[in-house]
Scaffold this motif. Structure first.
Motif, PDB file in Angstrom:
ATOM      1  N   TYR A   1      -5.954  10.191  -5.105  1.00  0.00           N
ATOM      2  CA  TYR A   1      -5.658   7.665  -5.102  1.00  0.00           C
ATOM      3  C   TYR A   1      -6.914   7.011  -5.378  1.00  0.00           C
ATOM      4  CZ  TYR A   1      -2.804   4.878  -3.069  1.00  0.00           C
ATOM      5  OH  TYR A   1      -2.058   3.729  -1.946  1.00  0.00           O
ATOM      6  N   ARG A   2      -6.664   6.422  -6.400  1.00  0.00           N
ATOM      7  CA  ARG A   2      -7.431   5.186  -6.959  1.00  0.00           C
ATOM      8  C   ARG A   2      -6.565   4.703  -6.850  1.00  0.00           C
ATOM      9  NH1 ARG A   2     -11.886   8.424  -7.103  1.00  0.00           N
ATOM     10  NH2 ARG A   2     -12.054  10.139  -8.089  1.00  0.00           N
ATOM     11  N   LYS A   3      -7.568   3.531  -6.094  1.00  0.00           N
ATOM     12  CA  LYS A   3      -6.754   2.132  -5.811  1.00  0.00           C
ATOM     13  C   LYS A   3      -6.888   1.353  -7.130  1.00  0.00           C
ATOM     14  CE  LYS A   3      -5.695  -1.038  -2.597  1.00  0.00           C
ATOM     15  NZ  LYS A   3      -6.086  -2.476  -3.135  1.00  0.00           N
ATOM     16  N   GLU A   4      -8.586   1.006  -6.973  1.00  0.00           N
ATOM     17  CA  GLU A   4      -8.708   0.040  -8.769  1.00  0.00           C
ATOM     18  C   GLU A   4      -8.297   0.467  -9.839  1.00  0.00           C
ATOM     19  OE1 GLU A   4     -10.732   2.772  -6.384  1.00  0.00           O
ATOM     20  OE2 GLU A   4     -11.506   4.135  -8.065  1.00  0.00           O
TER      21      GLU A   4
ATOM     22  N   TYR B   1       1.233  -1.630   0.032  1.00  0.00           N
ATOM     23  CA  TYR B   1       0.110  -0.200  -0.383  1.00  0.00           C
ATOM     24  C   TYR B   1       1.151   1.497   0.423  1.00  0.00           C
ATOM     25  CZ  TYR B   1      -3.610  -4.179   1.198  1.00  0.00           C
ATOM     26  OH  TYR B   1      -4.243  -4.590   1.424  1.00  0.00           O
TER      27      TYR B   1
ATOM     28  N   LYS C   1      -3.788   6.932   1.110  1.00  0.00           N
ATOM     29  CA  LYS C   1      -4.260   5.603   1.450  1.00  0.00           C
ATOM     30  C   LYS C   1      -5.468   6.071   0.320  1.00  0.00           C
ATOM     31  CE  LYS C   1      -7.463   7.026   5.338  1.00  0.00           C
ATOM     32  NZ  LYS C   1      -7.377   8.102   5.686  1.00  0.00           N
ATOM     33  N   ALA C   2      -6.078   5.020  -0.500  1.00  0.00           N
ATOM     34  CA  ALA C   2      -6.888   4.785  -1.235  1.00  0.00           C
ATOM     35  C   ALA C   2      -8.020   6.039  -0.721  1.00  0.00           C
ATOM     36  CB  ALA C   2      -7.518   3.646  -1.314  1.00  0.00           C
ATOM     37  N   ASP C   3      -8.654   7.037  -1.733  1.00  0.00           N
ATOM     38  CA  ASP C   3      -9.595   7.097  -1.964  1.00  0.00           C
ATOM     39  C   ASP C   3      -9.217   8.848  -1.247  1.00  0.00           C
ATOM     40  OD1 ASP C   3     -12.377   5.266  -0.892  1.00  0.00           O
ATOM     41  OD2 ASP C   3     -11.697   5.562  -3.597  1.00  0.00           O
TER      42      ASP C   3
ATOM     43  N   THR D   1      -5.081   1.928 -10.005  1.00  0.00           N
ATOM     44  CA  THR D   1      -3.980   2.121 -10.157  1.00  0.00           C
ATOM     45  C   THR D   1      -3.829   3.462 -10.750  1.00  0.00           C
ATOM     46  OG1 THR D   1      -2.784   1.324 -11.685  1.00  0.00           O
ATOM     47  CG2 THR D   1      -3.511   0.196  -9.536  1.00  0.00           C
TER      48      THR D   1
END
Lengths: 109, 115
Positions: A66-69, A30, A52-54, A71
């Protein structure tokens, strides 16, 4: 390994135009994500970050989510100024920091 | 604002000469990085230190480059002998350790020209 890919430049825009600089990453774990800016004759300076994500980082009218889906960590600004002309670097950090190749932005009056 | 200080800002010398670049990291930062920036290669990590110990210098040409931290307030990067292909801007950056959420802080660089 971890890596960052950002859109190739140079990018040339007129003042008050909308800016997007794309950045995607590959990482295990992460990472934290950063955008740095480099003005002529200077070192890199932190522009914004997200850990962190979002999360959305923002500073000086710039923002990135930050868009984890997907990347991704695309940099945006609604209305650029001549003074925004610089090189922009996307970076990620896990155990070490990896930088993208940089995108040169020129804003014309 | 605390800053990373690099000296000299500019250096022009002839090939074969020794070049020493210095960096004063931000007080309290225990991680120091050396980067090289060129138009062709972009930003390359040469070496980094934590608590003055070298952790990774795999990006550095070993035959002519050396990096040291004689004390916590000084990092040096030496090139001997220098070559024209070493012409670049060399950046030092420091950071507060292993917290991945903390950014690196860059100096303004040493612009090196080898004739």
């Amino acid at each position: 390994g971890n890596s960052v890919t950002q859109m190739e430049g140079p990018v040339t825009l007129s003042e008050e135009a909308f800016l997007t600089i794309n950045c995607t990453y590959t990482a295990t774990g992460y990472p934290s994500l950063f955008w740095y800016v480099q003005y002529p004759g200077e070192g890199l300076q932190l522009l914004l970050k997200a850990t962190k994500a979002d999360d959305k980082g923002s500073n000086k009218g710039f923002e990135a989510t930050y868009r984890k889906e997907t990347t991704s960590f695309h940099l945006e600004k609604g209305s650029v100024q001549v003074s925004d002309s610089a090189v922009y670097f996307c970076a990620l950090s896990t155990n070490d920091m990896r930088f993208g190749a940089g995108t040169r932005l020129t804003v014309k009056p | 604002d605390a800053r990373v200080t690099q000296t000299p800002r500019h250096k022009v010398t002839e090939m074969g000469q020794e070049v020493t670049m210095r960096c004063q990291p931000i007080l309290g930062h225990n991680t120091v990085f050396w980067y090289r920036q060129t138009m062709m290669q972009g930003l390359e990590l040469l070496a980094y230190f934590r608590n003055r110990a070298p952790l990774d210098d795999s990006g550095m040409p070993k035959d002519r480059f050396s990096a040291e931290m004689p004390d916590a307030t000084l990092a040096t990067l030496k090139i001997q002998p220098s070559e024209p292909r070493d012409s670049a801007v060399y950046f030092c950056a420091s950071g507060p350790g292993q917290d991945r959420n903390q950014p690196q802080h860059f100096g303004d660089g040493t612009r090196l020209s080898i004739l």
